[in-house]
Scaffold this active site. Structure first.
Site, PDB file in Angstrom:
ATOM      1  N   HIS A   1      -2.250  -0.096  -4.341  1.00  0.00           N
ATOM      2  CA  HIS A   1      -2.571   1.414  -4.049  1.00  0.00           C
ATOM      3  C   HIS A   1      -3.489   2.372  -4.989  1.00  0.00           C
ATOM      4  CE1 HIS A   1      -2.475   5.202  -2.265  1.00  0.00           C
ATOM      5  NE2 HIS A   1      -2.188   6.078  -2.744  1.00  0.00           N
TER       6      HIS A   1
ATOM      7  N   HIS B   1      -1.893   1.209   6.245  1.00  0.00           N
ATOM      8  CA  HIS B   1      -2.199   2.231   7.770  1.00  0.00           C
ATOM      9  C   HIS B   1      -3.745   1.977   8.540  1.00  0.00           C
ATOM     10  CE1 HIS B   1      -6.100   2.165   4.720  1.00  0.00           C
ATOM     11  NE2 HIS B   1      -5.106   1.455   3.356  1.00  0.00           N
TER      12      HIS B   1
ATOM     13  N   HIS C   1      -8.216   4.896   6.054  1.00  0.00           N
ATOM     14  CA  HIS C   1      -9.532   4.453   6.128  1.00  0.00           C
ATOM     15  C   HIS C   1      -9.391   2.803   5.314  1.00  0.00           C
ATOM     16  CE1 HIS C   1      -6.843   4.735   2.980  1.00  0.00           C
ATOM     17  NE2 HIS C   1      -6.898   3.798   1.673  1.00  0.00           N
TER      18      HIS C   1
ATOM     19  N   GLU D   1      -0.159   4.595   2.208  1.00  0.00           N
ATOM     20  CA  GLU D   1      -0.033   5.880   3.364  1.00  0.00           C
ATOM     21  C   GLU D   1       0.745   5.167   4.776  1.00  0.00           C
ATOM     22  OE1 GLU D   1      -2.467   3.872   1.373  1.00  0.00           O
ATOM     23  OE2 GLU D   1      -4.005   5.175   1.062  1.00  0.00           O
TER      24      GLU D   1
ATOM     25  N   ASP E   1       0.754  -1.128   0.409  1.00  0.00           N
ATOM     26  CA  ASP E   1      -0.165   0.272   0.102  1.00  0.00           C
ATOM     27  C   ASP E   1       0.644   0.924   0.114  1.00  0.00           C
ATOM     28  OD1 ASP E   1      -2.007   1.686  -0.096  1.00  0.00           O
ATOM     29  OD2 ASP E   1      -3.106   0.601   1.589  1.00  0.00           O
TER      30      ASP E   1
ATOM     31  N   GLU F   1      -7.242  -3.168   5.999  1.00  0.00           N
ATOM     32  CA  GLU F   1      -7.162  -3.757   4.997  1.00  0.00           C
ATOM     33  C   GLU F   1      -6.741  -5.204   5.772  1.00  0.00           C
ATOM     34  OE1 GLU F   1      -5.328  -0.456   2.503  1.00  0.00           O
ATOM     35  OE2 GLU F   1      -7.790   0.851   2.723  1.00  0.00           O
TER      36      GLU F   1
END
Ligand SMILES: [Zn+2]
Length: 274
Positions: free
Chosen positions: A60, A104, A115, A10, A8, A134
């Site tokens: 991402h 994240h 998120h 973030e 990802d 996630e």
């Protein structure tokens, strides 16, 4: 020894704002250099720990954030969008270990740019009753294929949330939460050194690690509006159990993940519209 790496963005040290990880601006370009260094640190560590083949799945945004020729150790690279298995595209039962890089925290958690898949649609996700992000959702795929998840890197929240569902996962915390758009990061060189060391230890020990348990692997997804819940309920495997609550449980954990991804994709237009 085959290693799967889902990256990802973030959770990268030094990245705190969307301008650094979305779009084509100069800050996003700089952010992608920071991410590349962390991914390569994980690849270096994995090789030192015994990996002989590494597949990097870009997970991402537009999912083409890395310069393929600059990936270390001749790692192969899955990029572009859409992909049927989204953040877990490419994983199957031929792999020996799975790494989550630059992850994240979940939506609602004290974490930078928090998120869970779609911030406009998803308010909270629980996996077998535990709030997860996630990494926990993606681990359903690893559980299905019997591949141990041995490392998570990113902010402290991402690492703690992963450990809540996969207790023996190795962790590399590269930044501490200050606010949703502020963080205290390690210097990128130190972040990479930490990731390299943890990846080496995690991959070296992978043969003795069991795949995630995640039984029965039920996702409960609380969404932002009733319209989103209605649209999501059209997906096979998704039951609407309240005005804004979904229960997702397919015949196996891969099916559950696919139903979740289908609901995320299908509700995107509805989520944008309201
Ligand atoms: Zn993400």
């Amino acid at each position: 020894m085959k290693v799967f790496l889902s990256t990802d963005m973030e959770g990268t040290a030094g990245i705190v704002d969307w301008a650094q990880c979305v779009g084509e601006g100069p800050e996003a370009a700089a952010g992608r250099r920071l991410l590349l260094a962390e991914v390569n640190a994980a690849i270096d560590g994995a090789v030192a720990g015994g990996a002989t083949e590494i597949v990097v799945n870009d997970s991402h945004g537009a999912m083409r954030n890395l310069p393929a020729a600059e990936l270390g150790a001749q790692a192969s690279y899955i990029s572009g969008n859409p992909k049927p298995l989204y953040m877990m595209q490419g994983l199957d039962d031929s792999f020996d270990a799975c790494l989550f890089i630059a992850y994240h925290g979940s939506v609602g958690a004290p974490a930078g740019m928090s998120h869970t898949y779609n911030p406009r649609a998803v308010v909270e996700v629980r996996l077998d009753g535990t709030v997860t992000g996630e990494a926990g959702i993606n681990a359903l795929v690893a559980a299905h294929y019997g591949v141990p998840v041995v490392l998570v890197t990113g902010d402290r929240c991402a690492c703690e949330e992963t450990a809540a569902v996969i207790p023996d996962v190795h962790q590399a915390v590269v930044k501490e939460h200050v606010s949703r758009l502020a963080a205290h990061s390690l210097h990128p060189d130190r972040a990479c050194a930490l990731i390299r060391a943890r990846a080496r230890a995690a991959v070296a020990a992978a043969a003795a690690v069991s795949p995630p348990v995640l039984e029965p692997g039920v996702l409960e997804v609380f969404v932002r509006t009733a319209d989103i819940a209605e649209a999501a309920s059209w997906v096979r495997g998704v039951d609407r159990t309240g005005p804004r609550l979904l229960r997702i449980h397919g015949p196996d954990r891969l099916a559950t993940y696919r139903s979740f991804c289908a609901a995320i994709l299908l509700t995107r237009a509805v989520a944008e519209a309201v």
